[in-house]
Write a protein that holds these residues in place. Structure first.
Motif, PDB file in Angstrom:
ATOM      1  N   ALA A   1       0.768  -1.419   0.080  1.00 29.05           N
ATOM      2  CA  ALA A   1       0.163   0.096  -0.097  1.00 29.05           C
ATOM      3  C   ALA A   1       0.847   1.189   0.003  1.00 29.05           C
ATOM      4  CB  ALA A   1      -1.007   0.052   1.110  1.00 29.05           C
ATOM      5  N   GLY A   2       2.219   1.090   0.284  1.00 25.77           N
ATOM      6  CA  GLY A   2       2.849   2.284   0.155  1.00 25.77           C
ATOM      7  C   GLY A   2       3.004   3.107   1.326  1.00 25.77           C
ATOM      8  N   LEU A   3       2.524   2.337   2.729  1.00 23.01           N
ATOM      9  CA  LEU A   3       2.537   3.282   3.589  1.00 23.01           C
ATOM     10  C   LEU A   3       4.219   3.435   4.074  1.00 23.01           C
ATOM     11  CD1 LEU A   3      -0.066   1.621   5.967  1.00 23.01           C
ATOM     12  CD2 LEU A   3      -0.109   3.654   4.476  1.00 23.01           C
ATOM     13  N   PRO A   4       4.361   4.565   4.718  1.00 24.41           N
ATOM     14  CA  PRO A   4       5.967   4.786   4.973  1.00 24.41           C
ATOM     15  C   PRO A   4       6.198   4.027   6.418  1.00 24.41           C
ATOM     16  CG  PRO A   4       4.478   6.710   5.581  1.00 24.41           C
ATOM     17  CD  PRO A   4       3.558   5.756   5.057  1.00 24.41           C
ATOM     18  N   THR A   5       5.231   3.399   6.893  1.00 21.47           N
ATOM     19  CA  THR A   5       5.627   2.813   8.299  1.00 21.47           C
ATOM     20  C   THR A   5       6.626   1.800   8.073  1.00 21.47           C
ATOM     21  OG1 THR A   5       3.087   3.061   8.691  1.00 21.47           O
ATOM     22  CG2 THR A   5       4.285   1.747  10.243  1.00 21.47           C
ATOM     23  N   LYS A   6       7.733   1.713   9.080  1.00 21.04           N
ATOM     24  CA  LYS A   6       8.749   0.584   8.956  1.00 21.04           C
ATOM     25  C   LYS A   6       7.981  -0.421   9.998  1.00 21.04           C
ATOM     26  CE  LYS A   6      12.252   2.801   7.484  1.00 21.04           C
ATOM     27  NZ  LYS A   6      11.922   3.667   6.264  1.00 21.04           N
ATOM     28  N   MET A   7       8.329  -1.974   9.406  1.00 25.10           N
ATOM     29  CA  MET A   7       8.046  -2.953  10.164  1.00 25.10           C
ATOM     30  C   MET A   7       9.066  -3.939  10.975  1.00 25.10           C
ATOM     31  SD  MET A   7       4.568  -2.816   8.798  1.00 25.10           S
ATOM     32  CE  MET A   7       4.359  -4.835   9.051  1.00 25.10           C
ATOM     33  N   VAL A   8       8.982  -3.849  11.992  1.00 24.90           N
ATOM     34  CA  VAL A   8       9.932  -4.673  12.938  1.00 24.90           C
ATOM     35  C   VAL A   8       9.377  -6.012  13.538  1.00 24.90           C
ATOM     36  CG1 VAL A   8      11.599  -2.602  13.099  1.00 24.90           C
ATOM     37  CG2 VAL A   8       9.693  -3.329  14.785  1.00 24.90           C
ATOM     38  N   ILE A   9       9.976  -7.107  13.738  1.00 26.13           N
ATOM     39  CA  ILE A   9       9.684  -8.304  14.112  1.00 26.13           C
ATOM     40  C   ILE A   9      10.578  -8.862  15.341  1.00 26.13           C
ATOM     41  CG2 ILE A   9       8.156  -8.601  12.133  1.00 26.13           C
ATOM     42  CD1 ILE A   9      10.442 -10.712  11.142  1.00 26.13           C
ATOM     43  N   GLY A  10      10.120  -9.783  16.205  1.00 24.15           N
ATOM     44  CA  GLY A  10      10.615 -10.487  17.187  1.00 24.15           C
ATOM     45  C   GLY A  10       9.991 -11.330  17.734  1.00 24.15           C
ATOM     46  N   GLY A  11      10.591 -12.269  18.534  1.00 26.33           N
ATOM     47  CA  GLY A  11       9.829 -13.549  19.244  1.00 26.33           C
ATOM     48  C   GLY A  11      10.878 -14.764  19.158  1.00 26.33           C
ATOM     49  N   ALA A  12      10.691 -15.616  19.952  1.00 28.51           N
ATOM     50  CA  ALA A  12      11.660 -16.624  20.214  1.00 28.51           C
ATOM     51  C   ALA A  12      11.944 -17.532  18.843  1.00 28.51           C
ATOM     52  CB  ALA A  12      11.468 -17.496  21.260  1.00 28.51           C
ATOM     53  N   PRO A  13      11.140 -17.924  17.839  1.00 32.55           N
ATOM     54  CA  PRO A  13      11.344 -18.524  16.866  1.00 32.55           C
ATOM     55  C   PRO A  13      11.956 -17.639  15.672  1.00 32.55           C
ATOM     56  CG  PRO A  13       9.129 -18.467  17.009  1.00 32.55           C
ATOM     57  CD  PRO A  13       9.794 -17.673  18.217  1.00 32.55           C
ATOM     58  N   VAL A  14      11.977 -16.264  15.940  1.00 34.45           N
ATOM     59  CA  VAL A  14      12.042 -15.479  14.695  1.00 34.45           C
ATOM     60  C   VAL A  14      13.553 -15.016  14.654  1.00 34.45           C
ATOM     61  CG1 VAL A  14      11.537 -13.066  13.835  1.00 34.45           C
ATOM     62  CG2 VAL A  14       9.679 -14.531  14.931  1.00 34.45           C
ATOM     63  N   THR A  15      14.114 -14.974  13.440  1.00 34.36           N
ATOM     64  CA  THR A  15      15.489 -14.693  13.306  1.00 34.36           C
ATOM     65  C   THR A  15      15.842 -13.420  12.527  1.00 34.36           C
ATOM     66  OG1 THR A  15      15.526 -16.173  11.563  1.00 34.36           O
ATOM     67  CG2 THR A  15      16.098 -17.146  13.823  1.00 34.36           C
ATOM     68  N   GLN A  16      16.911 -13.081  12.186  1.00 31.80           N
ATOM     69  CA  GLN A  16      17.279 -11.874  11.245  1.00 31.80           C
ATOM     70  C   GLN A  16      17.262 -12.537   9.999  1.00 31.80           C
ATOM     71  OE1 GLN A  16      18.349  -8.674  11.901  1.00 31.80           O
ATOM     72  NE2 GLN A  16      17.691  -8.474   9.709  1.00 31.80           N
ATOM     73  N   ALA A  17      17.464 -13.795   9.720  1.00 37.21           N
ATOM     74  CA  ALA A  17      17.213 -14.322   8.482  1.00 37.21           C
ATOM     75  C   ALA A  17      15.791 -14.082   7.895  1.00 37.21           C
ATOM     76  CB  ALA A  17      17.868 -15.546   8.256  1.00 37.21           C
ATOM     77  N   TYR A  18      14.933 -14.663   8.911  1.00 36.68           N
ATOM     78  CA  TYR A  18      13.542 -14.473   8.666  1.00 36.68           C
ATOM     79  C   TYR A  18      13.067 -13.190   8.214  1.00 36.68           C
ATOM     80  CZ  TYR A  18       8.398 -15.444   8.642  1.00 36.68           C
ATOM     81  OH  TYR A  18       7.310 -15.477   8.159  1.00 36.68           O
ATOM     82  N   ALA A  19      13.650 -12.000   9.020  1.00 37.46           N
ATOM     83  CA  ALA A  19      13.252 -10.903   8.782  1.00 37.46           C
ATOM     84  C   ALA A  19      13.712 -10.274   7.525  1.00 37.46           C
ATOM     85  CB  ALA A  19      13.802  -9.816   9.917  1.00 37.46           C
ATOM     86  N   ASP A  20      14.865 -10.745   6.881  1.00 35.86           N
ATOM     87  CA  ASP A  20      15.386 -10.474   5.564  1.00 35.86           C
ATOM     88  C   ASP A  20      14.491 -11.084   4.603  1.00 35.86           C
ATOM     89  OD1 ASP A  20      17.346  -9.058   7.076  1.00 35.86           O
ATOM     90  OD2 ASP A  20      18.636 -10.885   6.516  1.00 35.86           O
ATOM     91  N   LYS A  21      14.051 -12.126   4.926  1.00 31.10           N
ATOM     92  CA  LYS A  21      13.283 -13.174   3.715  1.00 31.10           C
ATOM     93  C   LYS A  21      11.923 -12.476   3.643  1.00 31.10           C
ATOM     94  CE  LYS A  21      10.941 -17.427   3.349  1.00 31.10           C
ATOM     95  NZ  LYS A  21      10.260 -18.113   4.240  1.00 31.10           N
ATOM     96  N   ILE A  22      11.365 -11.997   4.539  1.00 32.93           N
ATOM     97  CA  ILE A  22       9.895 -11.218   4.597  1.00 32.93           C
ATOM     98  C   ILE A  22      10.107  -9.920   4.173  1.00 32.93           C
ATOM     99  CG2 ILE A  22       8.924 -13.229   5.661  1.00 32.93           C
ATOM    100  CD1 ILE A  22       8.489 -11.046   7.919  1.00 32.93           C
ATOM    101  N   SER A  23      11.209  -9.347   4.064  1.00 27.55           N
ATOM    102  CA  SER A  23      11.449  -7.944   3.576  1.00 27.55           C
ATOM    103  C   SER A  23      11.084  -7.101   4.869  1.00 27.55           C
ATOM    104  CB  SER A  23      11.006  -7.350   2.610  1.00 27.55           C
ATOM    105  OG  SER A  23      11.217  -8.145   1.627  1.00 27.55           O
TER     106      SER A  23
END
Ligand code: B1M
Lengths: 479, 209
Positions: B165-187
């Protein structure tokens, strides 16, 4: 006599029971399921529709305790592994649902896979005290976007002939699960009778019940599937900050589950259980291998005895990040007190990092901890059979007992536990063998088991049926 | 009386004194941005640092945050008149299908303590709800938590909704099974392994701070 240990006095148990009743009747418990609220309201609970909180009076607890069975058998696909509850000894559950596993070949910590679970089940099949299989990893190679809990349940039933305990999350999963169990046992009646599958029911601390899981279990109860209510408060965050009050709240949560399922289907087998943790005040994280968790879960095991209900308690757990001394220390210290107090089943074999990391070698190490604890629990047999006064008289002062027939008989008996992993060589022998250590020996044992044939396999045609049911389930349950 | 007293009161969890201390500074004519930056937020930065070093426990850190908030309330009506702005709005929640909330709560409380405005959507939050809240509140950041492997795909959905939708909002994620690699994968724009890390991340992603 067998060794015993008490976490709570009679008075303290009474006091905790009263506290829990007060919590249930005055604070109440929140139920996200409409069906549950209806069952409770119909049976005398005061329900507030807006907050979804049910106030549960003492009479309902008394009533529930009168219909819950005090004993039943957790069946197994292989009847040799049937487990009578309550039990005369402590059995163990393969610890459940780790996110990560140590790759047995490369040593790398990575997401856990179905192959890790299958290897674990093959090892667990060999453990003399291994009683209950909880699908022990969350399999990352199963389609996550279209996941259903029938899958790990079926993988477990195919790869283990011991009792399987999993969780189901959606009511629509129930018919497929029952169909699968019927395919194995021959009929739906046999499913009800044999109870080879039970479910773990996590309440959401503090004092809340999930909606979908609750609805699912109200369905399952119709098939006499045993339910293990399994509160996991962390004292200091999701539970109050004293062990005493944390125990009272966790006990109230378990009682609320007991009441719900007894009111819905009287006679539902309930395994009274808890896997409480404490809060790591430095980070907020969940701690499993602490002295306090042993005290909390041990005390709750005693509450199960107080209510005359079979139980499963979290124990044999560790917060270590790798295999090694911390894991062994925390697991051993956490297991022994629970065994001494007579817990029926301890949940915690094979994982570290607060149940987030599976290590195959740890399954073998934990087995040895369990066996040592059993030896201590079995205690000292002071009976005529073990009275060797005649030997003493015969040998007299000086000399030795090595050649006595009784020594010959006892040296391989249960009187003396023989460890498989702990080293008892002389220093020279040990050095000669290349300084073997516990995990190295466990690794050899894992290799040996994995190289061997699968024990007690399911007939191919039944596996075929399960695969077919799984295909139908995947299709019907896709999101 | 000085801004240092405000700083100290927060670091010593003196929640009953903070209101008077802040009021006294306001009455003395001290610059509002000075009270905010060097007193209130400055103190929480120090608290955050000590927490990160393992010197403070979670309940102490939260008590400091509560003390800071009480002080903030005193100057809030005056903030509109000054050039000083709060640090930005963060939408936070545990994703669809997931009911684990302690980690999410911790992250929310720490972000709030660090001066961000928090809108907590709770647990079991639909991707669309993250999107709607981000849009309605012109949020700078959406923080999502997941503890179950099966609920991680809901993060990807939310990231996609907001990015598409082109929102300028940044998206960040976390939680025990989540990794930096996953964050990269889903942009996603960032990942952090713990709550102090989430504060660092928010600071680095929200410009103008
Ligand atoms: C930028 O945004 C950010 C940044 C950082 C972020 C962030 C967002 N979110 C978190 N962080 C980070 O900061 C926090 C502070 O440092 C950290 O947050 P965490 O959330 O990681 O840490 C918390 C502070 C403390 N951690 C916790 O509270 C979780 C602890 C464990 C034991 C756990 C608990 C307590 C619970 N559980 Co659940 N539970 C487990 C957990 C095993 C474990 N050791 O982690 C896990 C996560 N659970 C699991 C499962 C399977 C389940 N649980 C369930 C239920 C529950 C309880 C309700 C009983 C309870 C939660 C209570 C509550 N109010 O939250 C069920 C599902 C319910 C549902 N639909 O969500 C159930 C399905 C049933 C079950 N077997 O237990 C497993 C997940 C496996 C997987 N990979 O999918 C699990 C690993 C346990 C296990 N071994 O089986 C960081 O990750």
């Amino acid at each position: 006599m067998k060794l015993g240990l008490n976490f709570l006095s009679e008075d303290e148990k009474q006091r905790i029971h009263k506290d829990s009743i007060k919590i249930l009747s005055e604070v109440g418990v929140k139920f996200m399921s409409d069906k549950a609220l209806k069952v409770l309201a119909d049976n005398g609970a005061k329900v507030d529709k807006d907050s979804r909180v049910a106030l549960i009076p003492e009479e309902m607890v008394t009533q529930a305790l009168s219909t819950a069975p005090n004993a039943f058998v957790l069946g197994a696909r292989n009847p040799e592994f049937d487990f009578q509850m309550p039990s005369s000894y402590t059995g163990y559950t393969l610890d459940g649902a780790a996110t990560f596993a140590i790759d047995f070949e490369t040593g790398e910590r990575r997401n856990a896979l179905t192959s890790d679970m299958i290897a674990s089940l093959k090892i667990f099949e060999e453990l003399p005290l291994g009683t209950v299989v909880w699908p022990n990893v969350h399999c990352d190679d199963m389609d996550q976007g279209n996941y259903n809990e029938v899958r790990p349940s079926f993988v477990s039933l195919i790869n283990s002939s011991k009792h399987i305990q999993n969780e189901l999350h959606r009511p629509e999963e129930v018919p497929f699960m029952i169909e699968g169990l019927s395919a194995i046992l021959g009929s739906e009646d046999a499913v009800k009778e044999r109870k080879i599958f039970s479910v773990c029911y996590c309440t959401i601390p503090p004092l809340t019940h999930d909606g979908e899981m609750c609805d699912t279990y109200l369905e399952l109860a119709k098939f006499h599937v045993p339910i293990l209510p399994y509160p996991m408060p962390a004292a200091g965050s999701t539970g109050p900050a004293s062990l005493y009050s944390d125990i009272a709240v966790a006990n109230a949560e378990s009682l609320s589950a007991l009441v719900l399922f007894q009111m819905a289907v009287p006679g539902t087998p309930i395994i009274y259980g808890h896997a409480a943790g404490i809060t790591n005040f430095r980070l907020g994280t969940f701690i499993e291998g602490a002295p306090e968790t042993t005290l909390i879960n041990g005390a709750l095991g005693e509450m199960a005895h107080f209510y005359n209900l079979p139980n499963t308690q979290g124990g044999c757990l560790s917060d270590a990040k790798v295999a090694g001394p911390q894991a062994i220390m925390e697991k051993a210290l956490g297991t022994l007190p629970l065994v001494l107090s007579g817990v029926d089943v301890i949940n915690g074999i094979g994982e570290v990092d607060a149940s987030q990391l599976l290590i195959l070698e740890q399954i073998i190490v934990d087995n040895e901890i369990a066996l040592m604890c059993k030896r201590i629990k079995d205690g000292i047999n002071v009976s005529d059979a073990k009275d060797y006064y005649n030997d003493v008289a015969q040998v007299g002062a000086g000399g030795h007992f090595l050649m006595q027939p009784s020594t010959m008989k006892e040296c391989r008996s249960d009187e003396f536990f023989q460890p498989e992993l702990c080293d008892r060589n002389t220093f020279e022998q040990w050095a000669e063998l290349g300084n073997p250590n516990i995990y190295g020996k466990a690794r050899e044992k894992v290799k040996e088991i994995l190289a061997g044939p699968q024990k007690n396999p399911l007939p191919d045609d039944v596996i075929g049926k399960l695969e077919e049911i799984q295909r139908k389930a995947d299709e019907a349950l896709s999101h | 009386m000085s801004v240092q007293d405000i700083f100290n009161a927060i670091n010593e969890f003196r929640d009953t004194e903070i209101v008077n201390l802040v009021q006294a500074e306001v009455d003395a004519g001290t610059d509002i941005s000075e009270i905010l930056d060097n007193g209130l937020i400055g103190a929480m930065d120090e608290v955050g640092k000590k927490f990160g070093e393992g010197l403070l426990f979670v309940p102490e850190m939260l008590m400091a945050a509560q003390t800071m908030k009480a002080g903030l309330e005193v100057i809030r009506p005056l903030l509109a008149d000054s050039d000083t702005k709060p640090r930005g709005t963060v939408i936070i929640g545990t994703v669809k299908g997931d009911l684990h909330d302690i980690g999410k709560n911790l992250v929310a409380m720490m972000l709030e303590g660090a001066g961000f405005t928090i809108i907590d959507l709770g647990v079991d939050v639909e991707p669309q709800a993250f999107f709607d809240a981000a849009k309605e509140n012109s949020a700078e950041l959406v923080a999502m938590s997941a503890l179950l492997t099966t609920t991680m795909p809901a993060m990807e959905e939310a990231v996609k909704l907001i990015k598409d939708a082109g929102l300028p909002t940044k998206m960040v994620i976390g939680g025990a099974p989540v990794t930096q690699a996953y964050a990269d994968k889903i942009s996603a724009d960032g990942y952090s392994a713990d709550a102090p890390g989430a504060v660092e991340l928010a600071r680095s992603l929200i410009p103008g701070d």
